[in-house]
Scaffold this active site. Sequence first.
Site, short mmCIF file in Angstrom:
data_model
loop_
_atom_site.label_atom_id
_atom_site.label_comp_id
_atom_site.label_asym_id
_atom_site.label_seq_id
_atom_site.Cartn_x
_atom_site.Cartn_y
_atom_site.Cartn_z
N LYS A 1 55.28 -2.99 -36.04
CA LYS A 1 55.72 -2.74 -34.67
C LYS A 1 57.21 -2.92 -34.47
O LYS A 1 57.78 -2.39 -33.53
CB LYS A 1 54.96 -3.65 -33.69
CG LYS A 1 53.50 -3.26 -33.52
CD LYS A 1 52.91 -3.85 -32.25
CE LYS A 1 51.48 -3.38 -32.07
NZ LYS A 1 50.83 -3.99 -30.91
N LYS B 1 45.65 4.82 -39.20
CA LYS B 1 44.52 4.42 -38.35
C LYS B 1 44.67 5.04 -36.96
O LYS B 1 45.78 5.31 -36.50
CB LYS B 1 44.38 2.90 -38.28
CG LYS B 1 45.50 2.22 -37.57
CD LYS B 1 45.21 0.75 -37.31
CE LYS B 1 46.34 0.22 -36.44
NZ LYS B 1 46.15 -0.99 -35.76
N LYS C 1 46.48 3.52 -30.29
CA LYS C 1 46.87 3.77 -28.90
C LYS C 1 48.30 4.29 -28.80
O LYS C 1 48.64 4.99 -27.88
CB LYS C 1 46.85 2.44 -28.12
CG LYS C 1 45.50 1.98 -27.68
CD LYS C 1 45.65 0.61 -27.02
CE LYS C 1 44.29 0.02 -26.72
NZ LYS C 1 44.34 -1.44 -26.58
P1 AMP Z 1 44.39 -2.68 -30.07
O1 AMP Z 1 44.15 -1.23 -29.82
O2 AMP Z 1 45.43 -2.89 -31.12
O3 AMP Z 1 44.60 -3.47 -28.81
O4 AMP Z 1 43.05 -3.25 -30.73
C1 AMP Z 1 41.95 -3.73 -30.01
C2 AMP Z 1 40.76 -3.94 -30.96
O5 AMP Z 1 40.36 -2.68 -31.53
C3 AMP Z 1 41.06 -4.85 -32.17
O6 AMP Z 1 39.90 -5.58 -32.49
C4 AMP Z 1 41.37 -3.87 -33.26
O7 AMP Z 1 41.15 -4.40 -34.53
C5 AMP Z 1 40.42 -2.73 -32.95
N1 AMP Z 1 40.95 -1.45 -33.43
C6 AMP Z 1 42.12 -0.86 -33.06
N2 AMP Z 1 42.29 0.31 -33.70
C7 AMP Z 1 41.20 0.48 -34.49
C8 AMP Z 1 40.79 1.50 -35.41
N3 AMP Z 1 41.53 2.59 -35.62
N4 AMP Z 1 39.60 1.33 -36.05
C9 AMP Z 1 38.84 0.25 -35.83
N5 AMP Z 1 39.18 -0.76 -34.99
C10 AMP Z 1 40.34 -0.65 -34.32
#
Ligand code: AMP
Length: 353
Positions: free
Chosen positions: A133, A217, A220
Amino acid sequence: MAVRQADVMVSDMASGTAETGRRLRVFSGMQPSGNVHLGNYLGAIRNWVVQQEQYDNLFCIVDLHALSVPTSPDTLRANIVNLANGMLASGINPAASILFVQSDVREHAELCWLLNSVTQFGELRRMTQFKDKSGGQETAEAVSAALFVYPVLQAADIILYDADLVPVGEDQKQHIELTRDIADRFNARYGKTFVPPQPDIKPQGARIMALDDPTKKMSKSATSPNSYIALADDADTIRRKIKRAVTDSGGEVRGAPDKPALTNLLTIYSLLSGEEIEVIEERYAGRGYGAFKQDLGEVVVQAISPIQQRRAELEADPSRTRAILADGAERAREQAQRKMTLVRERVGLGPGA
Ligand code: AMP
Ligand code: TRP
């Protein structure tokens, strides 16, 4: 992993109780930072929902974490409500789980500060999420200090409630391991105070990849909306995004290490339909990508549209969501305040026992 001997045995995880006989406690969090996508759903939220009757759960909308990158106040406020509605619509049940907003419980920020004192600069510098990041060395100079100590606030979130298990996607594993180290170090210095938690990462779905680039991956912060399916996408948008998803060379519907795109699409199909990957591969043998993608589009639409319907109902009555979050904050605060009284005493703050 062997040296990081878990405090909770795997057999106990299945029964939902710890060695002491109390129900295992689950904590997880999500940032209110925009579009919740299929990766968030399959890697995190869906697992929270499936397991929620088995454990004592706290699910937290981590708004203080979202402030680690520049955000406008109006956007943040709207994102918090959207995420709460998305979680409720996905099946988080306020009768089984405490759903709350992090900043409603001031103890998170206070504990974060105390944990900063037992966290090493070098540990934080090694965190891959920070490295990703903060970009290269040049931009790293300008990122906020909050982005750097972000994992310490995450540790505070978790250990404030003596959580045993943290269900997350693969990308959070390093943060949970750091949380264990911080809890262990605090305990060693001040006496047993915190429970070192364990990550709960499922073998499938923990890393859903971008539709336009299966080496990255699903995220967002992606620049192209074609890379992810948002839980808010309408049916036609979902169908179109799946149709445009990149595939591997060859034409076979088969998952393999050298077929990252198809592996990803098959994983999504399998998790949402409940069918084994082999069964799906067999169905599309010799039929090519077109038929597979068309059906996958429908599988995703069918999984997401009931969530969207419930979300619309929730949006029609904002007072209900507000009441759920207020009740969640009250219940979380009660636990957090009790813990912080002990923590302050341990480190030498306040009048002492
Ligand atoms: P975030 O979008 O970074 O706030 O992630 C929120 C939750 O979603 C966390 O538990 C991440 O590990 C999970 N997560 C985010 N992106 C992925 C992805 N591409 N595949 C699986 N889990 C994800
Ligand atoms: N860092 C997590 C993410 O990016 C969000 C988070 C904050 C979290 N606090 C947490 C996850 C506590 C699990 C437990 O997704």
